[in-house]
Design a protein around this motif. Sequence first.
Motif, mmCIF file in Angstrom:
data_model
loop_
_atom_site.group_PDB
_atom_site.id
_atom_site.type_symbol
_atom_site.label_atom_id
_atom_site.label_comp_id
_atom_site.label_asym_id
_atom_site.label_seq_id
_atom_site.Cartn_x
_atom_site.Cartn_y
_atom_site.Cartn_z
ATOM 1 N N SER A 62 -22.344 -72.340 95.152
ATOM 2 C CA SER A 62 -21.962 -73.736 94.930
ATOM 3 C C SER A 62 -22.081 -74.076 93.444
ATOM 4 N N PRO A 63 -21.153 -74.852 92.910
ATOM 5 C CA PRO A 63 -21.236 -75.239 91.494
ATOM 6 C C PRO A 63 -22.523 -76.007 91.214
ATOM 7 N N ARG A 64 -23.110 -75.747 90.060
ATOM 8 C CA ARG A 64 -24.329 -76.446 89.667
ATOM 9 C C ARG A 64 -24.016 -77.781 89.010
ATOM 10 N N PHE A 65 -22.807 -77.907 88.479
ATOM 11 C CA PHE A 65 -22.444 -79.098 87.723
ATOM 12 C C PHE A 65 -21.112 -79.649 88.226
ATOM 13 N N ALA A 66 -20.902 -80.913 87.970
ATOM 14 C CA ALA A 66 -19.597 -81.502 88.268
ATOM 15 C C ALA A 66 -18.536 -80.819 87.415
ATOM 16 N N ALA A 67 -17.355 -80.658 87.985
ATOM 17 C CA ALA A 67 -16.279 -79.954 87.273
ATOM 18 C C ALA A 67 -15.969 -80.627 85.940
ATOM 19 N N GLU A 68 -16.025 -81.944 85.907
ATOM 20 C CA GLU A 68 -15.704 -82.676 84.678
ATOM 21 C C GLU A 68 -16.716 -82.372 83.571
ATOM 22 N N ASN A 105 -18.507 -79.585 83.287
ATOM 23 C CA ASN A 105 -18.299 -78.210 82.828
ATOM 24 C C ASN A 105 -17.068 -78.103 81.938
ATOM 25 N N GLU A 106 -16.002 -78.817 82.290
ATOM 26 C CA GLU A 106 -14.794 -78.798 81.460
ATOM 27 C C GLU A 106 -15.087 -79.359 80.071
ATOM 28 N N ARG A 107 -15.861 -80.433 80.022
ATOM 29 C CA ARG A 107 -16.225 -81.010 78.721
ATOM 30 C C ARG A 107 -17.081 -80.043 77.913
ATOM 31 N N TRP A 108 -17.981 -79.348 78.602
ATOM 32 C CA TRP A 108 -18.847 -78.382 77.914
ATOM 33 C C TRP A 108 -18.018 -77.243 77.312
ATOM 34 N N VAL A 109 -17.108 -76.693 78.105
ATOM 35 C CA VAL A 109 -16.262 -75.593 77.620
ATOM 36 C C VAL A 109 -15.434 -76.056 76.424
ATOM 37 N N ARG A 110 -14.869 -77.255 76.533
ATOM 38 C CA ARG A 110 -14.047 -77.781 75.439
ATOM 39 C C ARG A 110 -14.894 -78.010 74.182
ATOM 40 N N ALA A 111 -16.087 -78.554 74.364
ATOM 41 C CA ALA A 111 -16.960 -78.813 73.213
ATOM 42 C C ALA A 111 -17.407 -77.512 72.553
ATOM 43 N N CYS A 112 -17.674 -76.484 73.358
ATOM 44 C CA CYS A 112 -18.073 -75.186 72.797
ATOM 45 C C CYS A 112 -16.934 -74.572 71.988
ATOM 46 N N ARG A 113 -15.719 -74.699 72.478
ATOM 47 C CA ARG A 113 -14.575 -74.148 71.748
ATOM 48 C C ARG A 113 -14.356 -74.896 70.437
ATOM 49 N N GLU A 114 -14.534 -76.206 70.476
ATOM 50 C CA GLU A 114 -14.377 -76.989 69.247
ATOM 51 C C GLU A 114 -15.470 -76.640 68.239
ATOM 52 N N LEU A 115 -16.682 -76.403 68.740
ATOM 53 C CA LEU A 115 -17.773 -76.012 67.845
ATOM 54 C C LEU A 115 -17.505 -74.639 67.237
ATOM 55 N N ASP A 116 -16.994 -73.716 68.033
ATOM 56 C CA ASP A 116 -16.678 -72.383 67.517
ATOM 57 C C ASP A 116 -15.620 -72.472 66.416
ATOM 58 N N ALA A 117 -14.608 -73.313 66.628
ATOM 59 C CA ALA A 117 -13.557 -73.476 65.620
ATOM 60 C C ALA A 117 -14.128 -74.109 64.348
ATOM 61 N N LEU A 170 -21.323 -81.728 71.547
ATOM 62 C CA LEU A 170 -21.880 -80.840 72.574
ATOM 63 C C LEU A 170 -23.197 -81.398 73.111
ATOM 64 N N TYR A 171 -23.993 -81.959 72.225
ATOM 65 C CA TYR A 171 -25.269 -82.544 72.639
ATOM 66 C C TYR A 171 -25.036 -83.717 73.592
ATOM 67 N N GLY A 172 -23.960 -84.466 73.360
ATOM 68 C CA GLY A 172 -23.628 -85.562 74.267
ATOM 69 C C GLY A 172 -23.330 -85.064 75.672
ATOM 70 N N VAL A 173 -22.635 -83.937 75.761
ATOM 71 C CA VAL A 173 -22.368 -83.344 77.078
ATOM 72 C C VAL A 173 -23.677 -82.885 77.712
ATOM 73 N N ASP A 229 -19.098 -69.680 73.727
ATOM 74 C CA ASP A 229 -17.656 -69.929 73.733
ATOM 75 C C ASP A 229 -16.993 -68.998 74.745
ATOM 76 N N GLU A 230 -17.187 -69.290 76.026
ATOM 77 C CA GLU A 230 -16.579 -68.477 77.078
ATOM 78 C C GLU A 230 -16.195 -69.368 78.251
ATOM 79 N N ALA A 231 -15.259 -68.872 79.055
ATOM 80 C CA ALA A 231 -14.587 -69.720 80.040
ATOM 81 C C ALA A 231 -15.505 -70.238 81.141
ATOM 82 N N GLY A 232 -16.541 -69.486 81.502
ATOM 83 C CA GLY A 232 -17.399 -69.911 82.605
ATOM 84 C C GLY A 232 -18.206 -71.148 82.305
ATOM 85 N N GLY A 233 -18.509 -71.345 81.034
ATOM 86 C CA GLY A 233 -19.262 -72.524 80.644
ATOM 87 C C GLY A 233 -20.620 -72.605 81.314
ATOM 88 N N LEU A 234 -20.955 -73.788 81.770
ATOM 89 C CA LEU A 234 -22.251 -74.025 82.405
ATOM 90 C C LEU A 234 -22.414 -73.256 83.706
#
Length: 251
Positions: free
Chosen positions: A36-42, A44-56, A76-79, A123-128
């Motif tokens: 079962s997912p540990r986090f709401a999909a929204e 996790n999506e924000r986390w993945v997006r924030a990690c990619r932006e931080l990597d860039a 990222l800290y906000g997420v 910076d990977e697709a699975g995120g949280l």
Amino acid sequence: MAPDIPDDDLAGTRAALAPTLAAAAAVLPWLNKQRSPRFAAEINERWVRACRELDAAWSARPASGGGSVRQSVFALYGVALDSKDADCLALGEALASATDRLEDDQPSPHLIAAMSAAIECFDEAGGLEHEAFPQRARHFATRLQNAVEQPGNQQRSPLIDRLFASEVSERLTLMREALDALPPDAVMLKSEAAQIAEQAELIELYGVMDLARQLARQIDGTTDLEQPATRTAIGHALDRLTAAIAALDAL
């Protein structure tokens, strides 16, 4: 024709296999059951997006300064705050503390290495939802905090540094030749940059390691080095690495 197996033997075989079959039947539902997912999909999506932006932002840091890194870290800290997860919060706080220290005149090489490793790892697709996320988050939170609290102050060996600088200078000459070739040799450029990063890490030259890793990340299977803008960008990355090696050789 195979001989008939006596009924008594069949019954005995079935009886012997019964516990094994029952155990296998009990395990099958668990194999088919998804975690079962540990986090709401929204979240996790924000986390993945924030990690990619931080990597860039981290990759662009030498050219753009640290402002975009700070902005991305606090996004990222906000997420992490919204996730209400202890590991996320600890990692977010450690990244924020490390970002503050980046504004020092000469941030610790250990700090830069810890930031690079953490940003690259997350910076990977699975995120949280990555199965190793809790362990990774705790590891990098501790590593970042140690880098913040205990800046590296070990005495370096000038001889080792100069030997390294001499070898890398030769590599950089070959890399410029590979960039100027027709067609440019992308495989050679990426391989040499990765090797420089690996060697720099071994002798704790984390600033050089960071620059070399950034250069290696700029080159992938889709990079068209025959495009003038791309070649110029790679050339600038080589210039930054060359300047770092020249400064090291002058010590």
